[in-house]
Design a protein around this motif. Structure first.
Motif, mmCIF file in Angstrom:
data_model
loop_
_atom_site.group_PDB
_atom_site.id
_atom_site.type_symbol
_atom_site.label_atom_id
_atom_site.label_comp_id
_atom_site.label_asym_id
_atom_site.label_seq_id
_atom_site.Cartn_x
_atom_site.Cartn_y
_atom_site.Cartn_z
ATOM 1 N N PHE A 191 0.837 -1.198 0.000
ATOM 2 C CA PHE A 191 0.000 0.000 0.000
ATOM 3 C C PHE A 191 0.875 1.253 0.000
ATOM 4 O O PHE A 191 0.606 2.219 -0.724
ATOM 5 C CB PHE A 191 -0.922 0.002 1.225
ATOM 6 N N PHE A 192 1.917 1.229 0.795
ATOM 7 C CA PHE A 192 2.868 2.340 0.813
ATOM 8 C C PHE A 192 3.487 2.531 -0.563
ATOM 9 O O PHE A 192 3.580 3.658 -1.067
ATOM 10 C CB PHE A 192 3.963 2.070 1.844
ATOM 11 N N TYR A 193 3.900 1.430 -1.173
ATOM 12 C CA TYR A 193 4.533 1.531 -2.484
ATOM 13 C C TYR A 193 3.573 2.137 -3.508
ATOM 14 O O TYR A 193 3.942 3.057 -4.251
ATOM 15 C CB TYR A 193 4.995 0.151 -2.971
ATOM 16 N N GLY A 194 2.362 1.610 -3.587
ATOM 17 C CA GLY A 194 1.410 2.064 -4.591
ATOM 18 C C GLY A 194 1.009 3.512 -4.428
ATOM 19 O O GLY A 194 0.999 4.280 -5.402
ATOM 20 N N THR A 195 0.689 3.928 -3.212
ATOM 21 C CA THR A 195 0.261 5.312 -2.983
ATOM 22 C C THR A 195 1.427 6.274 -3.190
ATOM 23 O O THR A 195 1.257 7.370 -3.736
ATOM 24 C CB THR A 195 -0.306 5.479 -1.569
ATOM 25 N N ARG A 196 2.615 5.875 -2.781
ATOM 26 C CA ARG A 196 3.794 6.705 -2.979
ATOM 27 C C ARG A 196 4.089 6.883 -4.462
ATOM 28 O O ARG A 196 4.408 7.989 -4.929
ATOM 29 C CB ARG A 196 4.982 6.047 -2.272
#
Length: 384
Positions: A160-165
């Protein structure tokens, strides 16, 4: 299914071997330990999450009586957390497909925004399900945490961190840097010259499939956590799972630091500046290298999760998921290693005659490359 649970429990009581039940509304959980039988009562607190405490019976007969009551409660109306309905595959497929359709509007969007949106939405839905069902506990909850549920939440949170970032970074580049808008339009013109928008369908579908395969590992971890009352595999597997999730975070974190470092340095020194400071001192392409480590660790985590599953002796149940996990990691790995090779070649052509570049190459690592001499690359962005 409830009748089977009752029969198994009654047989276990007769032989003083108690099996485990998943938490149901206000029904106790029956556990077997080396020191005897323990019955735990769920005391539901904030967010509806269970806080298990030992029940009061002090004799073995008392334990048996309480366990029998628990079994009867399951038959009467209790329902365990169902991993099968945890996050339906049709929902995952839809989430993978819809953002990928952006490729019909702008070809580049299908491999940039769609990539980030799919991974962030699927992982976000997984996190929501983990907390909503009580498999993972909210910070500050009075409930005793389910360690496997917590690890599963951390796994999904890393993606989730990767995608939103990634989506935020892409939006920043497009809004604030005219060069990237021009770059996008050149890609679109080239795509239009190859055929109609409808002709992009095979590529768009293949992207959607790849994104779905890349999401399988954290779905496996969540499925195992939701279907297991407690950790039943070896302790080393739990530690290895934690390590794989930590490496996933580390890989994606490296990529994020690389993007931020390059954006700040280029804003200060100019778009054509060669960035050799910060994490670039050791990694020439930290975002590609970090992503490769992150997605590889993401895949490895699924294998350790399966070892911890209550179905660990039935590998064929998880074989399709593990094959999908490997396929997703291999697919994105191929893309990233080819991108690393292409960027390395273009940077050599652009900066190779400078002493700064020569010194930098001696002290830094380019990352894993599929080919030292890639084919003539198409027009792409040299800033990764």
């Amino acid at each position: 299914m409830r009748l089977v649970s009752l029969v198994v429990t009654l047989v276990a009581l007769k032989s003083q071997t108690i099996t485990a039940f998943a938490p149901t509304s206000n029904h106790p959980i029956v556990l077997r330990s080396s020191s005897g039988v323990v019955v735990m009562k769920p005391l539901f607190g904030r967010h509806g999450s269970p806080n298990f405490q030992k029940a009061s019976p002090t004799s073995l007969d008392g334990w048996k009586s309480t366990a029998a009551t628990a079994a009867a409660s399951v038959v009467a109306g209790g329902s365990a957390i169902s991993a099968g309905s945890f996050l339906p595959l049709n929902v995952v497929a839809l989430v993978c497909l819809v953002p990928s359709l952006l490729g019909y509007y702008k070809s580049e969007y299908g491999v940039s925004y769609a990539y980030g949106l799919v991974t962030s939405i699927v992982s976000g839905l997984t996190l929501r399900s983990l907390y909503k069902t009580g498999v993972a506990q909210c910070c500050g909850s009075v409930a005793s945490p389910n360690i496997l549920g917590t690890v599963a939440a951390c796994h999904a949170a890393s993606v989730f961190f990767y995608g939103t970032r990634l989506v935020a970074y892409l939006a920043y580049r497009e809004i604030c840097l005219p060069r990237f808008r021009d770059f996008r339009e050149r890609i679109e013109e080239r795509a239009k010259s190859r055929g109609t928008r409808l002709s992009r369908t095979p590529f768009i579908l293949s992207c959607a499939l790849l994104y779905g395969l890349m999401c399988v590992p954290f779905l496996v971890t969540a499925k195992v956590a939701a279907s297991s009352v407690s950790t039943v595999g070896p302790m080393w597997a739990l530690q290895a799972l934690k390590g794989a999730v930590a490496m996933t975070w580390a890989g994606f974190g490296l990529g994020a630091i690389g993007d931020v470092t390059k954006s700040i340095r280029k804003a200060q020194r100019g778009e054509d500046a060669l960035i050799t400071g910060g994490v670039y001192r050791w990694f020439r392409h930290p975002n590609y290298t970090g992503e490769l480590f992150g997605w590889t660790s993401n895949c490895i985590a699924a294998f350790f999760a399966v070892i911890l599953s209550t179905e660990q002796r039935k590998w064929w149940i998880f074989t399709p998921y593990l094959v999908a996990s490997v396929a997703g990691a291999a697919g994105i790995g191929f893309v990233l290693t080819m991108a690393t090779s292409g960027l390395e070649e273009r940077q050599l052509e652009k900066y190779g005659s400078t002493q700064e570049y020569k010194d930098w190459v001696k002290k830094s690592w380019a990352g894993i490359r599929l080919s030292e001499k890639p084919n003539e690359p198409e027009e792409t962005d040299t800033s990764e």
